[in-house]
Design an enzyme around this catalytic site. Structure first.
Site, PDB file in Angstrom:
ATOM      1  N   HIS A  32       0.838  -1.206   0.000  1.00  0.00           N
ATOM      2  CA  HIS A  32       0.000   0.000   0.000  1.00  0.00           C
ATOM      3  C   HIS A  32       0.868   1.249   0.000  1.00  0.00           C
ATOM      4  CE1 HIS A  32      -2.253  -3.354   1.710  1.00  0.00           C
ATOM      5  NE2 HIS A  32      -3.345  -2.762   1.282  1.00  0.00           N
ATOM      6  N   GLY A 133      -3.748  -3.348  11.721  1.00  0.00           N
ATOM      7  CA  GLY A 133      -4.202  -3.828  10.415  1.00  0.00           C
ATOM      8  C   GLY A 133      -5.716  -3.868  10.407  1.00  0.00           C
ATOM      9  N   PRO A 134      -6.318  -4.516  11.418  1.00  0.00           N
ATOM     10  CA  PRO A 134      -7.764  -4.419  11.559  1.00  0.00           C
ATOM     11  C   PRO A 134      -8.107  -2.959  11.920  1.00  0.00           C
ATOM     12  CG  PRO A 134      -6.902  -6.315  12.756  1.00  0.00           C
ATOM     13  CD  PRO A 134      -5.726  -5.463  12.367  1.00  0.00           C
ATOM     14  N   ASP A 174      -9.211   7.185   6.958  1.00  0.00           N
ATOM     15  CA  ASP A 174     -10.667   7.208   6.825  1.00  0.00           C
ATOM     16  C   ASP A 174     -11.275   5.905   7.346  1.00  0.00           C
ATOM     17  OD1 ASP A 174     -10.822   9.744   5.281  1.00  0.00           O
ATOM     18  OD2 ASP A 174      -9.723   8.584   3.772  1.00  0.00           O
ATOM     19  N   HIS A 280      -3.993   3.369  -3.166  1.00  0.00           N
ATOM     20  CA  HIS A 280      -4.140   2.754  -1.847  1.00  0.00           C
ATOM     21  C   HIS A 280      -3.428   1.411  -1.757  1.00  0.00           C
ATOM     22  CE1 HIS A 280      -6.024   0.875   1.675  1.00  0.00           C
ATOM     23  NE2 HIS A 280      -6.160  -0.177   0.882  1.00  0.00           N
ATOM     24  N   GLU A 432     -17.761  -3.072  24.241  1.00  0.00           N
ATOM     25  CA  GLU A 432     -16.962  -4.293  24.406  1.00  0.00           C
ATOM     26  C   GLU A 432     -15.709  -4.307  23.529  1.00  0.00           C
ATOM     27  OE1 GLU A 432     -20.237  -4.268  23.983  1.00  0.00           O
ATOM     28  OE2 GLU A 432     -21.022  -5.096  25.851  1.00  0.00           O
ATOM     29  N   PHE A 457     -21.508 -11.509  24.473  1.00  0.00           N
ATOM     30  CA  PHE A 457     -21.014 -10.305  23.803  1.00  0.00           C
ATOM     31  C   PHE A 457     -19.515 -10.367  23.511  1.00  0.00           C
ATOM     32  CE2 PHE A 457     -24.751  -8.611  26.321  1.00  0.00           C
ATOM     33  CZ  PHE A 457     -25.637  -8.752  25.259  1.00  0.00           C
ATOM     34  N   HIS A 493     -29.293 -13.903  25.105  1.00  0.00           N
ATOM     35  CA  HIS A 493     -28.266 -13.769  26.139  1.00  0.00           C
ATOM     36  C   HIS A 493     -27.608 -15.099  26.489  1.00  0.00           C
ATOM     37  CE1 HIS A 493     -29.692  -9.761  26.379  1.00  0.00           C
ATOM     38  NE2 HIS A 493     -28.954  -9.455  27.429  1.00  0.00           N
TER      39      HIS A 493
END
Ligand code: TPP
Ligand code: MG
Length: 690
Positions: A32, A133-134, A174, A280, A432, A457, A493
């Protein structure tokens, strides 16, 4: 060399960053280039003019942190680490003489073994503060670093000894700004008034699919004003003076985190690619590489060129400032050690992830009790007993502490807030994903964090949980309300697939203790873990506390699975395996089988991961290969249990979502009763005899 700004020399250094990125990505034929090209002046100015980071010792505790949240732009970081000649550090925290990133590593960008992988990887390349990265997760992690910074400052700084005053910077694009986790973290950062935190937003208005007009038209700066950040704008990413002023503004701000919006051009300088999505994530291509170098005034055929004077320029900038800052700190620390030996000792332990002497002295032993205690409650007792002795163990819940029971309740534990940085109870809010990422950031800053929520969760936090495993950092993820045992709250739940999906993740130990004494043992394991996160899975409902004079000691938990009860010598007729809340159930079934003359065995299996690490010999004594009749019982997805019960074995588990009803009725509906387990055990014995 003079470190003052000199446009011509700085431009050469900046273009070196850009062209190293361009060449590495062209050679790898993937990567990139656009953001390294656009943001090189910004990162250069930050490092050269502000960052207190010593390339000679990239783990010096009071260094400023730089997190590249736009992890895809990794070549920007690799160029910076190389050009500032950051030194490698080994796992024993020793600084080695060799560089963290060589030119050869850059030439082999994205190839096996290179210190320049596709995205920044903590622990693989020295100088990387966090794996990124994430998108969005890096900025959220930086909030944890900033929280830890303020907490450490409050605890360890003394009159004349500003041991901790580091700043945390993150660079985001972004994509990071679109991700929900960034909003969660930004909101909390402003609430906590983390003035030691600066996010630099690369507003190039381009993402993969095109211009941001296609999906992202909000006013990001206004959003951050709304959160309560100090917002500063830089109109042109190439204006190093404006960048310098914005960063000076950030450092002068004493109340709020600072958000620097930088208007930039992705692929800056490339005649055909600037401002296009192609910049990009694609190499420029040989012709465009040349055209771009011409536009920079660079020799168009030179590759991986570091012109004379560039290393020296970095050495005179970030190198000299970092060295002076670290040396002054070392001198200060030597006097601090004399003046405050106990605090200094704590600090050294924190840095090495060691525990205080006597940290486990108050861990309770729980007496046998058929009525028992919920594992969330026994965990609360153990956590508090440990936390009293480990001052840097701190954490909280995503607004569920009264349910997850993770509050530290002893005198002085306090609540961490902007006006009380000594507090050890954090309020993450109902966030979370950010809770887990912030915990990662705290762990990277070496305090010992935990956070908690309902197991259901954990999905919301999964991306950041995964990064804790990938980074090999000992974050404690606590999940309560672990199954249909939740009862009336119903299927929204009641976790079903969550346990198995956490077990599917490499590098994290999932522990589901079966009674209060297993909980205590789980915490012993957790606290000693230096390089591995844990998911601790706890029940809402009471679990009987087993009589350990009758059944095997709970210390068996440390081996992942152990023979809890065995009706005789030699191979059993049938093996019953249970985890967590099902251990009690399995023990009931066992007692019935034994009273019918069956040689049954109960295996408590709180952790697959710990069991799989045992030598084969041990595993075979717990689950003798010749004994085929086996039943595993777990209130969760059955997928995967074949590895312990074999293809002929039986699993009593969940095959659908749960339902809203009192627990007793659910247990009958879904087959979690001693009668049913006995029945299945008998079928197993019959089937295997045939
Ligand atoms: C959570 C997450 N979703 C998707 C991706 C894939 N991805 C990588 S970069 C990118 C676009 C990022 O755009 P931006 O942040 O503007 O970076 P720029 O193109 O400006 O460098 C996407 C969608 C990712 N890395 N992480
Ligand atoms: Mg962009």
């Amino acid at each position: 060399m003079d470190a003052s700004f000199d446009t011509a020399h700085d431009l050469v250094a900046i273009n070196t960053i850009r062209t190293l990125a361009i060449d590495a990505i062209q050679r790898a034929n993937s990567g990139h280039p656009g953001t390294p090209m656009g943001m090189a002046p910004v990162v250069y100015t930050l490092w050269q003019r502000h960052l207190r980071f010593d390339p000679e010792d990239p783990i010096w505790p009071n260094r400023d942190r730089f997190v590249l949240s736009s992890g895809h732009a990794s070549m920007l970081l690799w160029s910076m680490l190389h050009l500032s000649r950051v030194k490698a550090v080994n796992p024993a925290y020793e600084v080695l003489g060799e560089p963290a990133v060589t030119l050869r590593d850059i030439e082999t960008f994205r190839q096996l073994g290179s210190k320049c992988p596709g995205h920044p990887e903590y622990r693989w390349t020295s100088g990387v503060e966090a794996t990124t990265g994430p998108l969005g997760t890096g900025v959220a992690t930086s909030v944890g670093m900033a929280i830890a910074g303020t907490w450490l400052a409050e605890r360890y700084n003394r009159e004349g000894f500003p041991i901790f005053d580091f700043d945390v910077y993150a660079l985001a694009g972004d994509g990071c700004m679109m991700e929900g986790i960034a909003s969660e973290a930004a909101s909390l950062a402003a609430h906590q008034r983390l003035s030691n935190l600066t996010w630099i937003y690369d507003s190039n208005r381009v993402t993969i699919e095109g211009h941001t007009d296609i999906a992202f038209t909000e006013d990001v700066a206004a959003r951050f004003v709304g959160y309560g950040w100090n917002v500063v704008t830089v109109a042109d990413a190439n204006d190093t003076d404006a960048i310098d002023r914005a960063l000076a503004d950030a450092r002068a701000e004493g109340e709020r985190p600072t958000f620097v919006v930088v208007h930039s051009h992705i692929g800056y300088g490339s005649p055909a690619r600037e401002d296009t999505p192609a910049a990009h994530g694609e190499p420029l291509g040989p012709d465009e590489v040349k055209a771009t170098k011409r536009a920079y005034g660079w020799p168009e055929d030179a590759q991986f060129l570091v012109p004379d004077g560039v290393y020296e320029r970095f050495a005179a900038g970030v190198g000299a400032r970092g060295k002076a800052a670290r040396e002054a700190w070392m001198t200060m620390f030597a006097s601090y050690r004399e003046a405050h030996p106990e605090l200094a000792d704590e600090l050294m332990r924190i840095q090495r992830r060691e525990l205080p002497d006597g940290w486990d002295g108050e861990i309770p032993e729980f007496p046998a009790d058929p009525k028992g205690i919920a594992s969330r409650d026994s965990s609360a007792q153990v956590l508090n007993a440990i936390a009293r002795h480990v001052p840097w163990l701190l954490g909280g819940a995503a607004d569920l502490a009264p349910s997850t029971k993770t509050r530290l309740t002893f005198d002085g534990a306090g609540d961490f807030q902007a006006d009380d940085r000594t507090g050890r109870n954090l309020h993450f809010g109902i966030r979370e994903h950010a809770s887990a990422a912030i915990s990662n950031g705290m762990s990277l800053t070496k305090v010992r964090p935990y956070w908690s929520g309902f197991l259901i969760f954990s999905d919301f936090a999964r991306g950041a949980i995964r990064l804790s495993a990938l980074m090999e950092i000992p974050v404690i993820h606590i999940f309560t309300h672990d199954s249909i045992g939740v009862g009336e709250d119903g299927p929204t739940h009641q976790p079903v697939e969550h346990l198995m999906s956490l077990r599917a993740m490499p590098g994290i130990a999932v522990i589901r203790p079966g009674d209060a004494n297993e909980v205590a043992e789980a915490w012993r394991f957790i606290m000693r873990s230096e390089h591995e996160p844990v998911a601790l899975i706890l029940s809402r409902q009471a679990l009987p506390t087993l009589d350990r004079s009758r059944y095997a000691p709970a210390a068996g938990l440390l081996r992942g699975a152990y023979v809890l009860a065995d009706a005789g010598d030699g191979d059993p007729d049938v093996i019953l395996i249970g985890t967590g809340s099902e251990v009690g159930l399995v023990v009931d079934a066992y007692e019935r089988l034994v009273s019918n003359g069956v040689h049954a065995r109960v295996v408590s299996m709180p952790s697959w991961e710990l069991f799989d690490r045992q030598p084969r010999e041990y595993r075979d004594t717990v689950l003798p290969p010749s004994v085929l009749p086996r039943v595993a019982v777990e209130q969760a997805t059955t997928l995967g249990w074949e590895r312990y019960v074999g293809s002929a074995g039986a699993v009593v588990g969940m095959h659908t979502f749960g339902a809203s009803a009192p627990l007793k009725e659910l247990q009958t509906k879904f087959g979690f009763t001693p009668d049913r387990v006995v029945e299945i055990a008998q079928e197993q014995m019959k089937a295997q005899m045939r």
